[in-house]
Write an enzyme that holds these catalytic residues in place. Structure first.
Site, mmCIF file in Angstrom:
data_model
loop_
_atom_site.group_PDB
_atom_site.id
_atom_site.type_symbol
_atom_site.label_atom_id
_atom_site.label_comp_id
_atom_site.label_asym_id
_atom_site.label_seq_id
_atom_site.Cartn_x
_atom_site.Cartn_y
_atom_site.Cartn_z
ATOM 1 N N ARG A 12 0.804 -1.221 0.000
ATOM 2 C CA ARG A 12 0.000 0.000 0.000
ATOM 3 C C ARG A 12 0.840 1.275 0.000
ATOM 4 N NH1 ARG A 12 -3.702 -2.015 -2.313
ATOM 5 N NH2 ARG A 12 -5.312 -3.183 -1.244
ATOM 6 N N SER A 13 2.000 1.205 -0.635
ATOM 7 C CA SER A 13 2.894 2.365 -0.687
ATOM 8 C C SER A 13 2.551 3.328 -1.811
ATOM 9 C CB SER A 13 4.340 1.896 -0.864
ATOM 10 O OG SER A 13 4.483 1.219 -2.101
ATOM 11 N N ALA A 34 -0.837 -9.371 -15.033
ATOM 12 C CA ALA A 34 -1.105 -9.669 -13.628
ATOM 13 C C ALA A 34 -0.482 -11.010 -13.280
ATOM 14 C CB ALA A 34 -2.612 -9.713 -13.391
ATOM 15 N N HIS A 50 -8.648 -3.558 -9.427
ATOM 16 C CA HIS A 50 -7.527 -3.131 -10.270
ATOM 17 C C HIS A 50 -7.964 -2.981 -11.722
ATOM 18 C CE1 HIS A 50 -3.975 -2.926 -7.726
ATOM 19 N NE2 HIS A 50 -4.437 -3.963 -7.052
ATOM 20 N N ARG A 54 -8.358 0.727 -14.554
ATOM 21 C CA ARG A 54 -7.752 0.912 -15.866
ATOM 22 C C ARG A 54 -8.864 1.095 -16.901
ATOM 23 N NH1 ARG A 54 -5.118 -3.391 -13.527
ATOM 24 N NH2 ARG A 54 -6.178 -4.854 -14.866
ATOM 25 N N GLU A 62 -2.789 -12.682 -17.845
ATOM 26 C CA GLU A 62 -2.512 -13.327 -16.569
ATOM 27 C C GLU A 62 -1.279 -14.207 -16.720
ATOM 28 O OE1 GLU A 62 -5.980 -15.225 -15.002
ATOM 29 O OE2 GLU A 62 -7.127 -13.366 -15.038
ATOM 30 N N ASP A 84 2.578 -6.390 -12.757
ATOM 31 C CA ASP A 84 2.250 -6.180 -11.343
ATOM 32 C C ASP A 84 1.800 -7.514 -10.748
ATOM 33 O OD1 ASP A 84 1.708 -5.025 -8.909
ATOM 34 O OD2 ASP A 84 0.264 -3.582 -9.675
#
Length: 169
Positions: A12-13, A34, A50, A54, A62, A84
């Site tokens: 969560r940065s 992903a 997520h 987008r 995936e 990510d």
């Protein structure tokens, strides 16, 4: 524009948001790769959120295991790629007892050969406590080593903490 970017930070940065914004700075179609596997309801909800963040420019792929091949596939139709995240990919490999050295080498080759800008998101896991389990300690060590390898090869490295980016390279 930088051709390759590694964005690291804690949970969560703001690292994913930073990387997404960077990729969205490229005109044209975008690819989101992903590495998460939707194993439970919370993860499925997280993935759905997520995707909602987008727009129509994005095509999702995936790649919980074969990230290098997916990068090569995605670049064929995209102006830029967002991966990510690298640490989820690493955990997937570890849990399935894959050869981590061979997988890391294949990832480096895919990034090096990528003809479009690519941003990779990874967790900085070395700033916390020493994990209690052997697997946890091994994961922390492997993630740190993989982050070091990625940081050496990419053009730019940004650490994100509390939503604030700090350029390291």
């Amino acid at each position: 524009m930088t051709r390759s970017l590694l964005v690291i930070g804690g949970a969560r940065s703001g690292k994913s948001r930073y990387a997404q914004t960077w990729v969205e700075g490229v005109d044209g179609a975008l690819a989101f790769i992903a590495t998460a596997a939707p194993g439970d309801a919370e993860m499925r909800d997280r993935i759905a959120r997520h995707r909602a963040d987008r727009g129509a420019r994005w095509t999702a792929f995936e790649a919980p295991i074969d990230l290098p091949a997916t990068i090569r596939t995605a670049e064929a139709g995209a102006a830029a790629i967002l991966v990510d995240c690298v640490t989820l990919w690493l955990s997937n490999l570890m849990l399935r007892e894959h050869d981590l050295e061979a997988a890391a080498a294949a990832l480096m080759d895919a990034i090096d050969a990528c003809r479009v800008p690519i941003a990779l998101v990874s967790n900085e896991v070395g700033s916390g406590i020493v994990p209690m389990s052997e697997l946890g300690r091994r994961f922390r060590d492997e993630a740190g080593l993989l982050n070091q390898r990625l940081a050496q090869m990419v053009d730019e490295v940004v650490l994100v903490a509390a939503g604030l980016p700090l350029t390291l390279k």
